[in-house]
Write an enzyme that holds these catalytic residues in place. Structure first.
Site, PDB file in Angstrom:
ATOM      1  N   HIS A 340     -30.022 -14.797 -28.725  1.00 39.71           N
ATOM      2  CA  HIS A 340     -29.149 -14.523 -29.884  1.00 39.71           C
ATOM      3  C   HIS A 340     -27.794 -13.957 -29.452  1.00 39.71           C
ATOM      4  O   HIS A 340     -26.878 -13.900 -30.259  1.00 39.71           O
ATOM      5  CB  HIS A 340     -29.852 -13.626 -30.924  1.00 39.71           C
ATOM      6  CG  HIS A 340     -29.931 -12.178 -30.578  1.00 39.71           C
ATOM      7  ND1 HIS A 340     -30.224 -11.202 -31.510  1.00 39.71           N
ATOM      8  CD2 HIS A 340     -29.760 -11.521 -29.397  1.00 39.71           C
ATOM      9  CE1 HIS A 340     -30.220 -10.018 -30.911  1.00 39.71           C
ATOM     10  NE2 HIS A 340     -29.952 -10.178 -29.648  1.00 39.71           N
ATOM     11  N   GLU A 369     -37.571 -13.814 -30.913  1.00 30.93           N
ATOM     12  CA  GLU A 369     -36.305 -13.720 -31.668  1.00 30.93           C
ATOM     13  C   GLU A 369     -36.568 -13.851 -33.166  1.00 30.93           C
ATOM     14  O   GLU A 369     -37.623 -14.329 -33.591  1.00 30.93           O
ATOM     15  CB  GLU A 369     -35.381 -14.885 -31.265  1.00 30.93           C
ATOM     16  CG  GLU A 369     -34.864 -14.812 -29.859  1.00 30.93           C
ATOM     17  CD  GLU A 369     -33.404 -14.389 -29.755  1.00 30.93           C
ATOM     18  OE1 GLU A 369     -32.816 -14.010 -30.782  1.00 30.93           O
ATOM     19  OE2 GLU A 369     -32.873 -14.440 -28.642  1.00 30.93           O
ATOM     20  N   GLU A 396     -28.105 -15.241 -35.282  1.00 35.01           N
ATOM     21  CA  GLU A 396     -29.558 -15.327 -35.462  1.00 35.01           C
ATOM     22  C   GLU A 396     -29.808 -16.751 -35.973  1.00 35.01           C
ATOM     23  O   GLU A 396     -28.958 -17.313 -36.645  1.00 35.01           O
ATOM     24  CB  GLU A 396     -30.038 -14.287 -36.481  1.00 35.01           C
ATOM     25  CG  GLU A 396     -29.773 -12.844 -36.071  1.00 35.01           C
ATOM     26  CD  GLU A 396     -30.490 -12.441 -34.793  1.00 35.01           C
ATOM     27  OE1 GLU A 396     -31.658 -12.855 -34.605  1.00 35.01           O
ATOM     28  OE2 GLU A 396     -29.889 -11.730 -33.964  1.00 35.01           O
TER      29      GLU A 396
HETATM   30  C1  LIG Z   1     -29.786  -7.726 -26.109  1.00 35.69           C
HETATM   31  S1  LIG Z   1     -30.313  -7.267 -24.539  1.00 35.69           S
HETATM   32  C2  LIG Z   1     -32.056  -7.518 -24.666  1.00 35.69           C
HETATM   33  C3  LIG Z   1     -32.812  -6.757 -23.673  1.00 35.69           C
HETATM   34  C4  LIG Z   1     -34.339  -6.884 -23.732  1.00 35.69           C
HETATM   35  N1  LIG Z   1     -34.804  -8.216 -23.510  1.00 35.69           N
HETATM   36  C5  LIG Z   1     -34.827  -6.351 -25.027  1.00 35.69           C
HETATM   37  O1  LIG Z   1     -35.247  -7.132 -25.879  1.00 35.69           O
HETATM   38  O2  LIG Z   1     -34.756  -5.144 -25.232  1.00 35.69           O
HETATM   39  C6  LIG Z   1     -29.811  -8.621 -23.510  1.00 35.69           C
HETATM   40  C7  LIG Z   1     -30.084  -8.401 -22.044  1.00 35.69           C
HETATM   41  O3  LIG Z   1     -29.569  -9.526 -21.338  1.00 35.69           O
HETATM   42  C8  LIG Z   1     -29.023  -9.054 -20.117  1.00 35.69           C
HETATM   43  N2  LIG Z   1     -28.072 -10.052 -19.580  1.00 35.69           N
HETATM   44  C9  LIG Z   1     -26.829 -10.333 -20.030  1.00 35.69           C
HETATM   45  N3  LIG Z   1     -26.276 -11.304 -19.291  1.00 35.69           N
HETATM   46  C10 LIG Z   1     -27.194 -11.631 -18.350  1.00 35.69           C
HETATM   47  C11 LIG Z   1     -27.224 -12.592 -17.298  1.00 35.69           C
HETATM   48  N4  LIG Z   1     -26.171 -13.388 -17.082  1.00 35.69           N
HETATM   49  N5  LIG Z   1     -28.333 -12.686 -16.548  1.00 35.69           N
HETATM   50  C12 LIG Z   1     -29.397 -11.872 -16.771  1.00 35.69           C
HETATM   51  N6  LIG Z   1     -29.437 -10.945 -17.756  1.00 35.69           N
HETATM   52  C13 LIG Z   1     -28.345 -10.827 -18.532  1.00 35.69           C
HETATM   53  C14 LIG Z   1     -28.372  -7.753 -20.504  1.00 35.69           C
HETATM   54  O4  LIG Z   1     -28.105  -6.947 -19.396  1.00 35.69           O
HETATM   55  C15 LIG Z   1     -29.412  -7.193 -21.466  1.00 35.69           C
HETATM   56  O5  LIG Z   1     -30.352  -6.402 -20.787  1.00 35.69           O
END
Ligand SMILES: C[S@@+](CC[C@H](N)C(=O)[O-])C[C@H]1O[C@@H](n2cnc3c(N)ncnc32)[C@H](O)[C@@H]1O
Length: 432
Positions: A340, A369, A396
């Site tokens: 999302h 999601e 979403e």
């Molecule tokens: C909205 S958070 C969700 C975290 C976790 N899955 C949760 O539901 O609590 C999105 C996650 O994606 C990670 N993220 C963003 N870009 C990324 C990338 N290019 N590769 C791996 N992780 C990434 C962020 O650091 C973050 O921890």
């Protein structure tokens, strides 16, 4: 005489001063704005509140959310447009300002250390802040239900104030200010600027306008480590207390874990798994599940995860999901609140990067999601949708959106598992 929804109070004083449109403005000023919003709904909502209320008192486990929903709808129906205007325009922002200040001053920790009422002056002294200032903040927090009043300038803790002594919960407030809310507030200007097109560029959306930055949200976090840490804590807290796909009766976890795994095979790879809260929950709920549990995220986030005393069976691995998935043949590649954050084009790349690692007939992608329903969408979900629009130019998604996205990457949805309204579904996918 007051005539509800009539125009007997018409003054003719149109606020725009123009000669046309008087009838409409006079009508509004005359009565609509100071009459209940939808009074015709009040009787049935009162019945619903009573019914759900009795069910709640007799400890029906689903009654609390029904009662809350009915009570909220009743407020919306009873409230006048003028009162709604004050709630939206005055109460939300001022409550937020007081909450964030109180968190910063540690007022909730001071108030909530025991159940004894405390004077505002005593709390101000303990916080090292001006007594008059603290008393004004506490009075407002009491007026909006955050804390309880026990006497003049004297307050008592509530469940809400107690929860705000935990950084996992209190971090939400500075987090929103540091990296979310300015983007949301910039939405009207950004949409006007772009001719009211649905946003589709995560590096040129309301976030960049609001925070005056050229950076994508996640690159901005890299430059603001305190906000990043608060964001990760907020991620770990916001879904607490709701059904999880790992609970019995939601998704068929036994079918997932009762599978043949070879030495060194992975059971679950949590991509963008933040500080490991989901894998920790999985390990707690399914302690005997076989196979590796792999936590993947960006290096900065994993540094914080390393401070979290994760279960030793959780393996930490840096991985950028815009590159090919290095863990081959896992039983499930799991993403929670990840897609999302990204536009359809970016999500397609993320999914396509998993495909080469998947073993046909064995590997799944599990996407945790929201699936926006055609009607009766829950306000938490629609709020998140607007946050996604503001800060990521993303969205979403509806069931149709999910099917189209998953199929665009050479995958298919096996089943969308859903527990209840407003709770994230589990979208189970495999190779097409
Ligand atoms: C909205 S958070 C969700 C975290 C976790 N899955 C949760 O539901 O609590 C999105 C996650 O994606 C990670 N993220 C963003 N870009 C990324 C990338 N290019 N590769 C791996 N992780 C990434 C962020 O650091 C973050 O921890």
């Amino acid at each position: 005489m007051t005539v509800r929804n009539g125009n007997s109070h018409a003054t003719g004083s149109a606020t725009n001063g123009s000669s046309n449109g008087h009838a409409k403005e006079a009508f509004v000023e005359g009565s609509v704005a100071i009459s209940p919003n939808t009074p015709e709904l009040v009787p049935s909502l009162v019945d619903q509140v009573a019914l759900s209320g009795y069910a709640f008192i007799s400890a029906d486990p689903t009654a609390r959310t029904d009662l809350l929903d009915a009570a909220r709808q009743l407020v919306y129906a009873l409230e006048t447009p003028r009162e709604a205007m004050i709630r939206f325009c005055w109460s939300q922002s001022t409550t937020y300002a007081c909450l964030e200040t109180a968190v910063d001053l540690g007022l909730f920790t001071i108030l909530s250390k025991d159940d004894k009422p405390k004077k505002a002056s005593e709390m101000a002294q303990a916080a090292g802040a001006d007594s008059k200032l603290v008393s004004r903040i506490l009075k407002h927090l009491c007026a909006v239900g955050v804390i309880l009043e026990t006497g003049p300038n004297e307050y008592r803790r509530t469940g809400l104030s107690i929860s705000l002594t935990s950084q996992r919960y209190s971090d939400a407030y500075p987090c929103m200010t540091a990296c979310i809310t300015k983007g949301i507030l910039a939405v009207p200007a950004q949409l006007k600027k772009t001719g009211y097109q649905n946003p589709a560029n995560g590096t040129d959306c309301a976030f960049q306008l609001g925070f005056d930055t050229p950076l994508h949200f996640f690159d901005f976090l890299k430059e603001h480590p305190e906000a990043a840490s608060q964001f990760n804590n907020h991620m770990s807290a916001y879904r607490q207390g709701r059904p999880s796909w790992m609970d019995r009766g939601f998704y068929d976890v036994p079918a997932l874990i009762n599978t043949k795994l070879g030495e060194g095979d992975a059971l679950l790879v949590d991509m963008g798994g933040s500080v490991g809260h989901d894998l920790s929950e999985f390990r707690r709920k399914w302690p005997d599940a076989p196979g590796r549990l792999v936590l993947q995220d960006l290096p900065e986030v994993l540094e914080q995860a390393k401070t979290m005393s994760l279960h030793p069976s959780i393996e930490i691995m840096e991985h950028d999901f815009f590159t090919e998935q290095p863990v081959k043949g896992a039983r499930a590649y799991y993403m929670h609140s990840v897609l999302h954050d990204w536009t359809d084009a970016d999500c397609k790349k993320i999914l396509e990067n998993i495909v080469p690692a998947m073993k046909r007939g064995h590997s799944r992608i599990l996407i945790n999601e929201n699936v926006i329903p055609d009607m009766n969408a829950y306000w938490e979900t629609t709020s998140l949708d607007i946050i996604m629009m503001a800060d990521f130019a993303s969205t979403e998604r509806t069931a149709g959106d999910w099917h189209a996205l998953v199929e665009s990457a050479g995958l298919k949805i096996i089943k969308i598992w859903t527990a209840q309204r407003g709770v994230e579904s589990l979208i189970e996918c495999e190779l097409a």
